[in-house]
Scaffold this active site. Structure first.
Site, mmCIF file in Angstrom:
data_model
loop_
_atom_site.group_PDB
_atom_site.id
_atom_site.type_symbol
_atom_site.label_atom_id
_atom_site.label_comp_id
_atom_site.label_asym_id
_atom_site.label_seq_id
_atom_site.Cartn_x
_atom_site.Cartn_y
_atom_site.Cartn_z
ATOM 1 N N TYR A 1 -30.680 -38.165 22.239
ATOM 2 C CA TYR A 1 -29.355 -37.121 21.685
ATOM 3 C C TYR A 1 -28.919 -36.023 22.240
ATOM 4 C CZ TYR A 1 -26.589 -34.854 18.178
ATOM 5 O OH TYR A 1 -25.721 -34.301 17.536
ATOM 6 N N LYS B 1 -25.468 -35.389 24.416
ATOM 7 C CA LYS B 1 -24.454 -33.913 23.942
ATOM 8 C C LYS B 1 -24.443 -32.971 24.911
ATOM 9 C CE LYS B 1 -22.896 -33.696 20.161
ATOM 10 N NZ LYS B 1 -21.497 -34.524 19.798
HETATM 11 N N1 LIG Z 1 -24.780 -33.310 11.407
HETATM 12 C C1 LIG Z 1 -25.176 -32.110 12.035
HETATM 13 O O1 LIG Z 1 -25.950 -31.414 11.578
HETATM 14 C C2 LIG Z 1 -24.667 -31.853 13.310
HETATM 15 C C3 LIG Z 1 -24.989 -30.584 14.091
HETATM 16 C C4 LIG Z 1 -24.451 -30.142 15.315
HETATM 17 C C5 LIG Z 1 -23.282 -31.450 15.847
HETATM 18 N N2 LIG Z 1 -23.022 -32.443 15.289
HETATM 19 C C6 LIG Z 1 -22.014 -33.085 15.642
HETATM 20 O O2 LIG Z 1 -20.914 -33.466 14.957
HETATM 21 C C7 LIG Z 1 -20.305 -34.593 15.179
HETATM 22 C C8 LIG Z 1 -20.238 -35.191 13.832
HETATM 23 O O3 LIG Z 1 -21.508 -35.774 13.233
HETATM 24 P P1 LIG Z 1 -21.816 -35.975 11.782
HETATM 25 O O4 LIG Z 1 -22.779 -35.328 11.340
HETATM 26 O O5 LIG Z 1 -20.465 -35.882 11.037
HETATM 27 O O6 LIG Z 1 -22.139 -37.516 11.959
HETATM 28 P P2 LIG Z 1 -21.610 -38.953 11.284
HETATM 29 O O7 LIG Z 1 -22.197 -39.872 11.798
HETATM 30 O O8 LIG Z 1 -21.502 -38.433 10.062
HETATM 31 O O9 LIG Z 1 -20.113 -38.970 11.912
HETATM 32 C C9 LIG Z 1 -19.816 -39.592 13.193
HETATM 33 C C10 LIG Z 1 -18.535 -40.379 13.055
HETATM 34 O O10 LIG Z 1 -18.383 -40.960 14.354
HETATM 35 C C11 LIG Z 1 -18.028 -42.100 13.925
HETATM 36 N N3 LIG Z 1 -18.262 -43.101 15.380
HETATM 37 C C12 LIG Z 1 -19.469 -43.206 15.949
HETATM 38 N N4 LIG Z 1 -19.627 -43.950 16.890
HETATM 39 C C13 LIG Z 1 -18.265 -44.157 17.270
HETATM 40 C C14 LIG Z 1 -17.502 -44.864 18.094
HETATM 41 N N5 LIG Z 1 -18.206 -45.800 19.055
HETATM 42 N N6 LIG Z 1 -16.155 -44.962 17.883
HETATM 43 C C15 LIG Z 1 -15.609 -44.299 16.793
HETATM 44 N N7 LIG Z 1 -16.126 -43.551 16.027
HETATM 45 C C16 LIG Z 1 -17.345 -43.705 16.040
HETATM 46 C C17 LIG Z 1 -18.991 -42.839 13.002
HETATM 47 O O11 LIG Z 1 -18.271 -43.793 12.456
HETATM 48 C C18 LIG Z 1 -18.704 -41.362 12.021
HETATM 49 O O12 LIG Z 1 -17.867 -41.620 11.227
HETATM 50 C C19 LIG Z 1 -21.238 -35.432 16.254
HETATM 51 O O13 LIG Z 1 -20.560 -35.418 17.492
HETATM 52 C C20 LIG Z 1 -22.476 -34.685 16.166
HETATM 53 O O14 LIG Z 1 -22.911 -34.794 17.329
HETATM 54 C C21 LIG Z 1 -23.573 -32.746 13.934
HETATM 55 C C1 LIG Z 2 -41.020 -32.317 9.590
HETATM 56 C C2 LIG Z 2 -40.680 -32.934 8.490
HETATM 57 C C3 LIG Z 2 -41.270 -32.731 7.165
HETATM 58 C C4 LIG Z 2 -38.964 -32.442 8.270
HETATM 59 C C5 LIG Z 2 -38.077 -33.195 9.096
HETATM 60 C C6 LIG Z 2 -36.872 -32.626 9.346
HETATM 61 C C7 LIG Z 2 -35.694 -33.071 10.298
HETATM 62 C C8 LIG Z 2 -35.536 -34.508 9.879
HETATM 63 C C9 LIG Z 2 -34.809 -32.154 10.535
HETATM 64 C C10 LIG Z 2 -35.279 -30.724 10.739
HETATM 65 C C11 LIG Z 2 -34.191 -30.205 11.654
HETATM 66 C C12 LIG Z 2 -33.059 -31.313 11.699
HETATM 67 C C13 LIG Z 2 -32.048 -31.357 12.699
HETATM 68 C C14 LIG Z 2 -31.202 -29.804 12.858
HETATM 69 O O1 LIG Z 2 -30.742 -29.573 11.731
HETATM 70 C C15 LIG Z 2 -30.088 -30.037 13.767
HETATM 71 C C16 LIG Z 2 -29.498 -31.161 14.184
HETATM 72 C C17 LIG Z 2 -28.438 -31.106 15.037
HETATM 73 C C18 LIG Z 2 -27.386 -32.000 15.115
HETATM 74 O O2 LIG Z 2 -26.518 -32.179 16.344
HETATM 75 C C19 LIG Z 2 -27.640 -33.395 14.490
HETATM 76 C C20 LIG Z 2 -28.827 -33.518 13.430
HETATM 77 C C21 LIG Z 2 -30.075 -32.515 13.733
HETATM 78 C C22 LIG Z 2 -30.726 -33.062 14.745
HETATM 79 C C23 LIG Z 2 -31.032 -32.219 12.619
HETATM 80 C C24 LIG Z 2 -31.628 -33.704 12.337
HETATM 81 C C25 LIG Z 2 -32.739 -33.598 11.302
HETATM 82 C C26 LIG Z 2 -33.718 -32.537 11.675
HETATM 83 C C27 LIG Z 2 -34.515 -32.804 12.845
#
Ligand SMILES: NC(=O)c1ccc[n+]([C@@H]2O[C@H](COP(=O)([O-])OP(=O)(O)OC[C@H]3O[C@@H](n4cnc5c(N)ncnc54)[C@H](O)[C@@H]3O)[C@@H](O)[C@H]2O)c1
Ligand SMILES: CC(C)CCC[C@@H](C)[C@H]1CC[C@H]2[C@@H]3[C@H](O)C=C4C[C@@H](O)CC[C@]4(C)[C@H]3CC[C@]12C
Length: 440
Positions: free
Chosen positions: A230, A234
């Site tokens: 992952y 990214k």
């Molecule tokens: N959730 C977090 O904490 C977090 C933190 C940093 C960055 N991000 C980034 O933010 C973005 C959104 O993340 P999220 O948490 O909303 O995830 P999410 O899974 O809720 O949303 C992702 C969306 O992308 C769509 N998608 C996935 N594969 C696809 C494809 N092949 N074609 C078209 N659509 C597709 C999914 O259907 C979904 O609606 C991602 O790029 C993720 O890397 C998320």
């Molecule tokens: C050790 C266990 C008891 C707790 C596990 C928590 C674990 C699932 C959480 C901790 C941190 C979380 C990630 C972090 O908030 C940031 C991101 C960046 C984003 O791009 C995608 C999600 C992610 C990886 C979170 C995923 C869940 C994590 C690892």
């Protein structure tokens, strides 16, 4: 359900449009002058090198005047723009879509592109903005090109967020890297000039060595080495987006790109928060501390992340020379806390308790359990998908301090959090309560 039909796009491109609904536009935002900065670079272990394709204008970013089309400033107020949000039905994507409808006065049409369209799109039926729901896959170049054709701005937030081993590394790479490449190429082919990419803090870290990143900013030196699919994907995708800045798009003008790097996003729709809540309910209202309270984890409210996307997209045109090719951490006033203590800000008021001032299990045992989970996942894979929250990677992320402290987005495009910490907290608590009661 909306009637399915097909529309012809530019040239031979075709998009599968599954619904057209309209939404509302309201209050304008803000913006101010700022200065330049640097972007981070990571190293992926065991992944293919990127194409070294650079745009002809990459090396020589012009002054603002060179980037504006004649008369653009005068007509800016009147001109209505077409926005495309990829992944617009995801956790963050839905907030971006709603934020655009509420806060982007120049929005003329909003295209929501996702593999899975949400039924809530139907709600957006009233109001002056045309909302076009497009079911499509970012890995399919022709579907992306059809959706991008005619759009002024693309917010590319679609991604496969998987740190639990649910998807294969190849699939993660395909969606996050090839999908992003398709979006860039679609912009170039169809003449779309402005691209905002949702990157991640994980492009920087935490790294595999567990080095802390304490109150870091976009210029902080950090050894970014990625092994997990992952963060690798990214990092590669972010690089593609930044390197595409300045490429000549159809029509001869330069592409302007930037990348936003959220830390751990929380708020309404956050599945992992809901999972922790449900797990706590199953355990009779108790959660057990696993990570020391001293390990701080950066978190940011989803509404503020969405707002930053909207502002960045809006200001990319006016501040192309400053913002083009730049990265910005997403930040707000959320307190620096450990992952578990931060979650308790919401789960506590919902009736859960975190047991233990210190971790109940020794760290070596967690490492052992995480490794065991990884082994079980591998052994069971032919039979069943075993993907628990705890694995060596999630343990390393949760157990490594990673916090940001920066004002780059404020300086470059006038970003200020739209939601205070108190608002963000209240909204999230209300959502957790509702999500919890719907699970009963
Ligand atoms: N959730 C977090 O904490 C977090 C933190 C940093 C960055 N991000 C980034 O933010 C973005 C959104 O993340 P999220 O948490 O909303 O995830 P999410 O899974 O809720 O949303 C992702 C969306 O992308 C769509 N998608 C996935 N594969 C696809 C494809 N092949 N074609 C078209 N659509 C597709 C999914 O259907 C979904 O609606 C991602 O790029 C993720 O890397 C998320
Ligand atoms: C050790 C266990 C008891 C707790 C596990 C928590 C674990 C699932 C959480 C901790 C941190 C979380 C990630 C972090 O908030 C940031 C991101 C960046 C984003 O791009 C995608 C999600 C992610 C990886 C979170 C995923 C869940 C994590 C690892």
């Amino acid at each position: 359900m909306p009637v399915e039909h097909r529309v012809a796009a530019r040239g031979r491109l075709r998009a599968r449009v599954v619904g057209v609904v309209a939404g509302r536009v309201s209050v304008p935002g803000m913006g101010q002058e700022g200065e330049g900065g640097a972007s981070g670079r990571g190293r992926c272990v065991g992944w293919p090198a990127l194409d070294e394709r650079r745009g002809p204008l990459q090396a020589s970013l012009g002054t603002l005047g060179q980037w504006l089309q004649p008369g653009m400033a005068d007509s800016a107020q009147a001109q209505k723009l077409v926005y495309l949000v990829t992944g617009g039905c995801g956790f963050l994507g839905e907030h971006v879509v709603r934020m655009l409808l509420q806060r982007e006065p120049r929005l003329g049409e909003l295209r929501v592109f996702d593999r899975h369209l949400g039924p809530w799109l139907e709600e957006l039926k009233t109001g002056p903005v045309r909302v076009t729901a497009i079911q499509g896959d970012v890995t399919e170049a022709h579907e992306v090109a059809a959706a991008v054709a005619g759009a002024h701005v693309v917010i590319h937030t679609a991604g496969l967020v998987d740190v639990f081993g649910r998807a294969s590394p190849e699939t993660i790479h395909e969606v996050n890297v090839q999908g992003t490449r398709n979006v860039i190429e679609a912009c170039v082919q169809t003449g779309t000039r402005f691209l905002v990419y949702t990157s991640s803090m994980e492009v920087v870290g935490p790294n595999t060595k567990g080095h802390p990143f304490y109150r870091g900013n976009e210029d902080t030196l950090y050894e970014a080495v990625h092994r997990h699919p992952y963060p690798c994907s990214k990092a590669l995708a972010e690089r593609l987006v930044l390197e595409a800045n300045g490429r000549e798009v159809h029509g001869g003008l330069p592409l302007v790109t930037c990348a936003l790097r959220p830390t751990g996003i929380y708020g309404e729709g956050h599945q992992i928060m809901r999972d922790f809540y449900r797990q706590g309910l199953r355990l009779g209202g108790w959660l057990f501390r696993a990570i020391p309270a001293s390990v701080e984890h950066g978190r940011v409210y989803v509404g503020n992340v969405a707002w930053m996307h909207v502002l960045a997209a809006r200001e990319l045109e006016r501040r192309a020379a400053l913002m083009g090719g730049q990265v910005y951490f997403c930040y707000d006033g959320s307190p620096y806390k450990s992952y578990e203590d931060f979650n308790m800000e919401f789960l506590g008021p919902c009736g859960l308790q975190l047991v233990g001032a210190r971790p109940l299990l020794p760290y070596w045992l967690l490492v052992f359990l995480a490794a065991l989970n990884a082994l079980l996942q591998w052994l069971l894979r032919p039979l069943v998908l075993y993907a628990p929250l705890l694995n060596p990677y999630t343990l390393a992320v949760a157990n490594t301090t990673f916090t940001v402290s920066t004002d780059k987005a404020q300086r470059h495009f006038g970003y200020e959090p739209l939601f205070s910490w108190e608002d963000s907290r209240t909204r999230t608590i209300l959502w957790v309560q509702a999500a919890g009661s719907s699970a009963q």
